[in-house]
Design a protein around this motif. Structure first.
Motif, PDB file in Angstrom:
ATOM      1  N   LEU A 340       0.854  -1.199   0.000  1.00  0.00           N
ATOM      2  CA  LEU A 340       0.000   0.000   0.000  1.00  0.00           C
ATOM      3  C   LEU A 340       0.891   1.250   0.000  1.00  0.00           C
ATOM      4  N   GLN A 341       1.954   1.199   0.791  1.00  0.00           N
ATOM      5  CA  GLN A 341       2.855   2.355   0.861  1.00  0.00           C
ATOM      6  C   GLN A 341       3.538   2.628  -0.469  1.00  0.00           C
ATOM      7  N   GLN A 342       3.678   1.595  -1.263  1.00  0.00           N
ATOM      8  CA  GLN A 342       4.278   1.780  -2.596  1.00  0.00           C
ATOM      9  C   GLN A 342       3.240   2.266  -3.605  1.00  0.00           C
ATOM     10  N   GLY A 343       1.969   2.289  -3.194  1.00  0.00           N
ATOM     11  CA  GLY A 343       0.904   2.662  -4.131  1.00  0.00           C
ATOM     12  C   GLY A 343       0.399   1.478  -4.939  1.00  0.00           C
ATOM     13  N   ASN A 344       0.748   0.268  -4.507  1.00  0.00           N
ATOM     14  CA  ASN A 344       0.285  -0.925  -5.227  1.00  0.00           C
ATOM     15  C   ASN A 344      -0.926  -1.530  -4.540  1.00  0.00           C
ATOM     16  N   PHE A 345      -2.115  -1.147  -5.000  1.00  0.00           N
ATOM     17  CA  PHE A 345      -3.346  -1.673  -4.408  1.00  0.00           C
ATOM     18  C   PHE A 345      -4.445  -1.621  -5.459  1.00  0.00           C
ATOM     19  N   LEU A 346      -5.573  -2.271  -5.165  1.00  0.00           N
ATOM     20  CA  LEU A 346      -6.714  -2.267  -6.077  1.00  0.00           C
ATOM     21  C   LEU A 346      -7.816  -1.376  -5.506  1.00  0.00           C
ATOM     22  N   ARG A 347      -8.453  -0.600  -6.380  1.00  0.00           N
ATOM     23  CA  ARG A 347      -9.570   0.256  -5.937  1.00  0.00           C
ATOM     24  C   ARG A 347     -10.873  -0.545  -6.007  1.00  0.00           C
ATOM     25  N   PRO A 348     -11.936  -0.050  -5.320  1.00  0.00           N
ATOM     26  CA  PRO A 348     -13.173  -0.835  -5.222  1.00  0.00           C
ATOM     27  C   PRO A 348     -13.646  -1.527  -6.499  1.00  0.00           C
ATOM     28  N   LEU A 349     -13.788  -0.855  -7.605  1.00  0.00           N
ATOM     29  CA  LEU A 349     -14.326  -1.597  -8.748  1.00  0.00           C
ATOM     30  C   LEU A 349     -13.290  -2.529  -9.378  1.00  0.00           C
ATOM     31  N   GLU A 350     -12.009  -2.176  -9.213  1.00  0.00           N
ATOM     32  CA  GLU A 350     -10.951  -3.026  -9.796  1.00  0.00           C
ATOM     33  C   GLU A 350     -10.935  -4.408  -9.151  1.00  0.00           C
ATOM     34  N   TYR A 351     -11.140  -4.454  -7.824  1.00  0.00           N
ATOM     35  CA  TYR A 351     -10.944  -5.752  -7.184  1.00  0.00           C
ATOM     36  C   TYR A 351     -12.140  -6.678  -7.287  1.00  0.00           C
ATOM     37  N   LEU A 352     -13.212  -6.216  -7.874  1.00  0.00           N
ATOM     38  CA  LEU A 352     -14.331  -7.143  -8.053  1.00  0.00           C
ATOM     39  C   LEU A 352     -13.906  -8.294  -8.975  1.00  0.00           C
ATOM     40  N   GLN A 353     -12.922  -8.045  -9.828  1.00  0.00           N
ATOM     41  CA  GLN A 353     -12.418  -9.077 -10.750  1.00  0.00           C
ATOM     42  C   GLN A 353     -11.428 -10.039 -10.075  1.00  0.00           C
ATOM     43  N   LEU A 354     -10.947  -9.666  -8.903  1.00  0.00           N
ATOM     44  CA  LEU A 354      -9.859 -10.448  -8.274  1.00  0.00           C
ATOM     45  C   LEU A 354     -10.285 -11.894  -8.019  1.00  0.00           C
ATOM     46  N   ASN A 355      -9.387 -12.800  -8.321  1.00  0.00           N
ATOM     47  CA  ASN A 355      -9.689 -14.212  -8.129  1.00  0.00           C
ATOM     48  C   ASN A 355      -8.655 -14.868  -7.215  1.00  0.00           C
ATOM     49  N   ALA A 356      -8.987 -16.059  -6.748  1.00  0.00           N
ATOM     50  CA  ALA A 356      -8.011 -16.857  -6.004  1.00  0.00           C
ATOM     51  C   ALA A 356      -7.262 -17.717  -7.012  1.00  0.00           C
ATOM     52  N   THR A 357      -5.960 -17.837  -6.830  1.00  0.00           N
ATOM     53  CA  THR A 357      -5.141 -18.616  -7.766  1.00  0.00           C
ATOM     54  C   THR A 357      -4.438 -19.721  -6.977  1.00  0.00           C
ATOM     55  N   PRO A 358      -4.874 -20.980  -7.136  1.00  0.00           N
ATOM     56  CA  PRO A 358      -4.313 -22.036  -6.288  1.00  0.00           C
ATOM     57  C   PRO A 358      -2.834 -22.280  -6.520  1.00  0.00           C
ATOM     58  N   ASN A 359      -2.425 -22.204  -7.772  1.00  0.00           N
ATOM     59  CA  ASN A 359      -1.057 -22.603  -8.085  1.00  0.00           C
ATOM     60  C   ASN A 359      -0.450 -21.664  -9.115  1.00  0.00           C
ATOM     61  N   PRO A 360      -0.063 -20.452  -8.691  1.00  0.00           N
ATOM     62  CA  PRO A 360       0.479 -19.514  -9.682  1.00  0.00           C
ATOM     63  C   PRO A 360       1.739 -20.091 -10.302  1.00  0.00           C
ATOM     64  N   ALA A 361       2.111 -19.573 -11.463  1.00  0.00           N
ATOM     65  CA  ALA A 361       3.323 -20.051 -12.126  1.00  0.00           C
ATOM     66  C   ALA A 361       4.431 -20.080 -11.096  1.00  0.00           C
ATOM     67  N   ARG A 362       5.179 -21.196 -11.045  1.00  0.00           N
ATOM     68  CA  ARG A 362       6.273 -21.302 -10.086  1.00  0.00           C
ATOM     69  C   ARG A 362       7.271 -20.204 -10.400  1.00  0.00           C
ATOM     70  N   PRO A 363       7.885 -19.615  -9.372  1.00  0.00           N
ATOM     71  CA  PRO A 363       8.907 -18.620  -9.673  1.00  0.00           C
ATOM     72  C   PRO A 363       9.917 -19.225 -10.634  1.00  0.00           C
ATOM     73  N   ARG A 364      10.349 -18.414 -11.607  1.00  0.00           N
ATOM     74  CA  ARG A 364      11.256 -18.970 -12.611  1.00  0.00           C
ATOM     75  C   ARG A 364      12.590 -19.334 -11.953  1.00  0.00           C
ATOM     76  N   ARG A 365      13.325 -20.215 -12.636  1.00  0.00           N
ATOM     77  CA  ARG A 365      14.651 -20.608 -12.149  1.00  0.00           C
ATOM     78  C   ARG A 365      15.532 -19.366 -12.132  1.00  0.00           C
ATOM     79  N   PRO A 366      16.527 -19.319 -11.267  1.00  0.00           N
ATOM     80  CA  PRO A 366      17.417 -18.171 -11.284  1.00  0.00           C
ATOM     81  C   PRO A 366      18.064 -18.021 -12.656  1.00  0.00           C
TER      82      PRO A 366
END
Ligand code: KG4
Ligand code: ZN
Length: 373
Positions: A340-366
């Motif tokens: 939030l302090q960085q300004g990275n957040f969703l506003r009320p209408l934006e987050y209505l689209q937000l979903n749960a993601t069980p298995n996001p892409a694994r972080p890439r290899r170094p």
């Protein structure tokens, strides 16, 4: 970046802990925990030897509102006073995550608050920056090497700066290595299940290992001699199951349990330490931290401390208080507050689209460059 302290409501429901917390976040300070309520579902899942997803989501649904009410009550905070709501939306059990995400969306919408979707593992990293770690926060000798050992993840991260400066892809960009198969926590849990201990088994293995001979059974330390900073624990499970079968056949399993558990614990701890040592030799770090449920293991902490002393690491071993090692909403609220302090957040209408993601892409290899560092 806001320089005013901000109150954040955090919600965590990714697995078998239903938790809500209110924390206060101010730039470059530890997040202060004002209230936290957590309902553990361990007793509900124990008869099945592991987490049953459907039981988990139904129980989250029944308890989550009470957790939120209790966290706000402890904090003495009214919803109107909150700056934002933060919720774990990935990774985890999809039904369980959905309960938290839906409740967070509804709560944020009703009170017209911004919403921050938090990656559960970023939450675990932020458990290092909660109030009880105040002095820790002020003095961290960057870069910080973090061993993340939760029930489902075993990873090494090189964190170079405080969370206020983290890029959005901090997990992917800081990852040095991770398990290619089972997590260390799974190695503990699966062996415990094999031996008939209740779920979750890590603490039972540690208890049974007390007084046992860690050198009696030579279990494998996978990838030990290899350049990679990845881990592998699935072979260990197979080796232990063969040993258990032999002991059962000879009718000596009960007597051998302390030695068996001590040998398993030593193999896991050894494998974890080995990669930390390799990471240090590649690029020395100023501080070592350990987060996640397996961080509760005393032998692991002891071994990391001894190893760091030998290497001359300036700060070791930083670890959150035990109750913040396992899943909790305070770490999610803290992670949300830093975003939030960085300004990275969703506003009320934006987050209505937000979903749960069980298995996001694994972080890439170094990348090759990162691996060389
Ligand atoms: O971080 P956590 O609470 O949940 C996840 O996000 O997965 O971690 C749970 C894991 C389980 O695998 C459990 O067996 C392990 O932490 N654990 C331990 C100990 N206490 C909990 N493993 C070894 N020794 C312990 N004392
Ligand atoms: Zn976790």
């Amino acid at each position: 970046m806001s320089d005013q302290p901000q109150l954040i409501l955090g919600i965590e429901s990714s697995c078998d802990e239903c938790s809500a917390a209110v924390v206060q976040v101010a730039p470059f300070q530890s997040a202060q925990i004002l209230g936290q309520a957590t309902h553990s579902q361990i007793a509900l899942h124990q008869p099945y030897g592991g987490v049953v997803p459907e039981i988990a989501s139904r129980n989250h649904l029944e308890t989550i509102q009470a957790m939120i009410d209790e966290a706000l009550r402890q904090a003495g905070v009214r919803p109107e006073q909150l700056a934002a709501v933060a919720v774990t939306n990935r990774p985890g059990l999809v039904g369980a995550l959905l309960v938290g995400v839906s409740v967070a969306k509804a709560f944020a919408y009703v009170f017209a608050k911004p919403l921050i979707a938090v990656h559960h593992l970023e939450g675990h990293l932020c458990s290092l920056f909660l109030t009880e770690q105040q002095s820790l926060r002020a003095e961290i000798a960057w870069p910080l090497l973090v061993l993340m050992v939760s029930g489902g993840h075993t990873q090494l991260y090189e964190i170079r700066q405080p969370p206020e400066h983290w890029p959005l892809e901090v997990l992917a960009e800081s990852l040095l290595g991770q398990s290619r198969d089972d997590a260390a926590g799974e190695a503990f849990d699966k062996t415990a299940k094999m031996l008939g201990f209740p779920y979750p088994g890590g603490a039972w293995i540690e208890k049974t290992a007390q007084g046992g001979d860690p050198a009696r059974f030579a279990f494998p330390r996978a990838l030990a001699g290899r350049q990679t900073l990845d881990f592998s624990f699935s072979g260990l499970k197979t080796a232990v199951s063969l040993q258990v079968a032999q002991l059962r056949q000879a009718n000596t399993l009960a007597a051998a349990l302390p030695d068996l558990c001590a040998s398993l614990q030593e193999a896991i701890v050894d494998a974890l330490w080995h990669k930390i040592e390799q990471a240090y030799q590649r690029s020395p770090f100023g501080a070592l931290a350990v987060v996640g449920g397996v961080a509760a293991n005393q032998r692991l902490r002891e071994r990391l401390a001894q190893g760091c002393q030998r290497l001359g690491v300036r700060q070791a071993v930083l670890a959150p208080e035990l109750k913040f090692c396992t899943d909790n909403a305070a770490m999610i609220a803290a992670a949300g507050g830093f975003r939030l302090q960085q300004g990275n957040f969703l506003r009320p209408l934006e987050y209505l689209q937000l979903n749960a993601t069980p298995n996001p892409a694994r972080p890439r290899r170094p990348t090759v460059a990162a691996a060389r560092r």
